[in-house]
Design an enzyme around this catalytic site. Structure first.
Site, mmCIF file in Angstrom:
data_model
loop_
_atom_site.group_PDB
_atom_site.id
_atom_site.type_symbol
_atom_site.label_atom_id
_atom_site.label_comp_id
_atom_site.label_asym_id
_atom_site.label_seq_id
_atom_site.Cartn_x
_atom_site.Cartn_y
_atom_site.Cartn_z
ATOM 1 C CD GLU A 168 -14.724 -30.375 4.801
ATOM 2 O OE1 GLU A 168 -15.644 -30.374 5.641
ATOM 3 O OE2 GLU A 168 -13.687 -29.709 4.921
ATOM 4 C CD GLU A 269 -12.576 -25.071 2.988
ATOM 5 O OE1 GLU A 269 -12.406 -25.324 4.205
ATOM 6 O OE2 GLU A 269 -13.680 -25.131 2.419
#
Length: 571
Positions: A168, A269
């Site tokens: 990220e 995730e």
């Protein structure tokens, strides 16, 4: 309730050893040696570190929360043996690990998981200063050296499925200019792995978000030839909540948007908690068509307890060896056990390998140049440090990234106000325009030493111009003149290969000191990325990390774009 007894756990461990085949990628799919498709059935395996308390601590990192410490989960063979039976109850074949300390030994854990059919997807970045900075991105020698140090420690383990170069990093449409630095990291790590005859995949995990930047980012990082594109693209997705559906969760849109990616993709995730209880109904969709036409499985978040409720187990007992599973755990195990025969199409022999198509052009929500930063070159940065600087960062300051970052911004503002011929442009980089200064890949302390030297020379080597409250020190035998310094710098920069891209050697830089001077020159891998790897690690693998401020150049202080050439003065 409590799970298996200790005796039963050891018995299960001993009786379930599996042959672990190598996994390879062909086009956008993963295959085992038999030609069968391989699906990641994994769980995130990372104890939570302490979260930074100050909101300002995250402002320079793109307003993104990062822990101020991390626990290496692969450094305790006892804990891995404790957890194995529960991982087997879940039915996982992979773990995603976010932070390890390369100074510790990981043999026991990696052997335990290897012998029991569990692969590891390992993030090579570290919290805060051990990763590409979201707010001031750069791909620099200290990061490359830290990544390679971790990779070298794990190259001998057969069950490393992938090395993840970032998590990220690009988290908002406002910082898509960091994408070229991520892609440059993928390019250089891939080249290094190839030079070491490793088949480990190179991946990145992206935040989910608005399609306007989520989809161009995925295509940007996976397009181009195999030397620059990722091997596997992860999406951290928490949109399937409660008893949602394939359409309502947005998965249909994502699958359609990612359909033309040229590399493997997975949910790095998943596991929404905003509409409890977690039913894990997305598992059935993840391992069936049409999702499997694009995705190769995923990683449920998270095995270890978290402060915000994502964990699936807790620990008790004086030694922390008693494991208590939750209803989340039980429901996930039930869902994963139903995945017995996911689609085995397309066959490996029928896959047509195609090159991913890059985004058509930059737009208002995606601004990332196709021109990538050069490969960080330790030899050039060390040469500059040794031969062309006259004022350098003090040794005790070099490994304090918060101070280095603040001094960088401050010293650049002074240099800009001094009407000097030199500027901070050579250390700056811009992922939107694709312009990278010739020193932009050097470590933060080398960059700061350049600014100190430029300011020192602009002030005719006046003694107080090389002090900065004791954070700078003059070199006793500097170049005779500023012209000599520039000539020496140009000779150093000439060591860069044409095009600036090469295969990293993996040779870790060493700290050097002038034998006769008063200045200690600390080149190469300075900063928290290396410091955290070697400091404060207990037997439990806990490492403290420190916050950095503006490792590159703070916004608004300099105009990016001046490259060295001709008679342009570096100093």
């Amino acid at each position: 309730m409590f799970g298996l007894s200790r005796l039963a756990a050891l018995s299960l461990l001993a009786s379930t050893a599996l042959a672990l085949p190598p996994i390879t990628r062909k086009g956008k799919y993963l295959y085992d040696p038999s030609g069968a498709r391989f699906y990641i059935k994994g769980v995130a395996y990372q104890p939570q570190g302490e979260l930074s308390e100050s909101s300002q601590a995250n402002a320079e990192n793109g307003n993104f929360p990062e822990p101020s410490s991390y626990v290496d989960p692969l450094s305790s063979g006892t804990n891995c043996t404790r957890d194995l039976p529960y991982l087997q109850q879940l039915g996982v074949n992979a773990l995603r690990v976010y932070s390890i300390n390369p100074q510790l030994n990981h043999d026991d854990c990696m052997r335990t998981f290897n012998d029991n059919g569990i692969y590891v997807l390992l993030d090579v970045s570290l919290p805060l200063n051990g990763s590409i900075d979201r707010a001031s991105p750069t791909w620099s020698t200290n990061l490359l050296d830290a990544y390679i140090t971790t990779i070298d420690k794990f190259l001998g383990y057969e069950n490393v499925l992938a090395f993840n170069i970032g998590n990220e990093v690009i988290n908002l449409p406002t910082n898509t200019d960091a994408a070229p630095f991520v892609k440059a990291a993928a390019r250089d790590v891939k080249a290094y792995l190839q030079s070491r005859n490793s088949q480990a995949l190179v991946g990145y995990s992206s935040v989910d978000g608005d399609r306007a930047f989520r989809d161009p980012l995925a295509h940007y990082l996976t397009c181009g030839n195999d030397t620059v594109s990722l091997d596997i693209y992860g999406l951290n997705n928490y949109e399937w909540c409660g008893s949602s559906t394939y359409q309502a969760s947005g998965w249909e849109t994502i699958v359609n948007d990612f359909e033309d990616l040229g590399v493997a993709a997975y949910m790095s995730e998943y596991g929404c908690i905003t509409n409890p209880p977690r039913l894990w109904q997305e598992v059935a969709s993840l391992y069936s068509q049409p999702t499997t036409d694009v995705f190769s499985g995923g990683i449920a978040f998270s095995y270890f307890p978290t402060s915000d409720g994502y964990g699936m187990v807790t620990f008790s007992g004086t030694d922390g060896q008693q494991v208590q599973t939750s209803d989340d755990f039980t429901r996930l195990a039930s869902q994963l056990k139903n995945i017995t025969s996911p689609p085995n199409t397309p066959t490996e022999s029928s896959v047509q390998v195609t090159q991913g198509v890059c985004p058509a052009a930059e737009n208002a929500t995606f601004q990332a140049s196709e021109t990538l930063p050069p490969t960080p070159n330790d030899a050039v940065c060390d040469c500059l440090y040794e031969k062309s600087f006259s004022c350098v960062v003090a040794a005790e300051t070099a490994n304090k990234p918060d101070i280095v970052g603040a001094l960088t911004d401050y010293a650049c503002s002074l240099l800009g106000a001094s009407n000097a011929s030199a500027s901070c442009d050579p250390i700056a980089s811009n992922g939107s325009t694709g312009v990278y200064g010739p020193l932009s890949y050097c470590s933060p302390s080398v960059k700061l030493s350049y600014i100190f030297s430029a300011y020192y020379e602009a002030n005719n080597r006046r003694a107080d111009a090389c002090d900065f409250s004791g954070n700078a020190t003059a070199v006793r035998t500097p170049p005779n003149t500023a012209r000599d310094a520039t000539d020496a710098a140009n000779q150093c920069l000439a060591q860069d290969p044409a095009g600036g891209v090469f295969t990293p050697s993996g040779t870790a830089p060493v700290s050097t000191a002038s034998a006769t001077g008063t200045a200690s020159r600390t080149g190469g891998a300075t900063g928290a990325a290396s410091a955290a790897a070697s400091s404060g690690a207990s037997s439990a693998g806990v490492v403290q990390v420190t916050r950095g401020m503006g490792w590159a150049i703070g916004t608004g202080l300099v105009t990016v774009g001046l490259l060295l050439g001709g008679t342009s003065a570096l100093i």
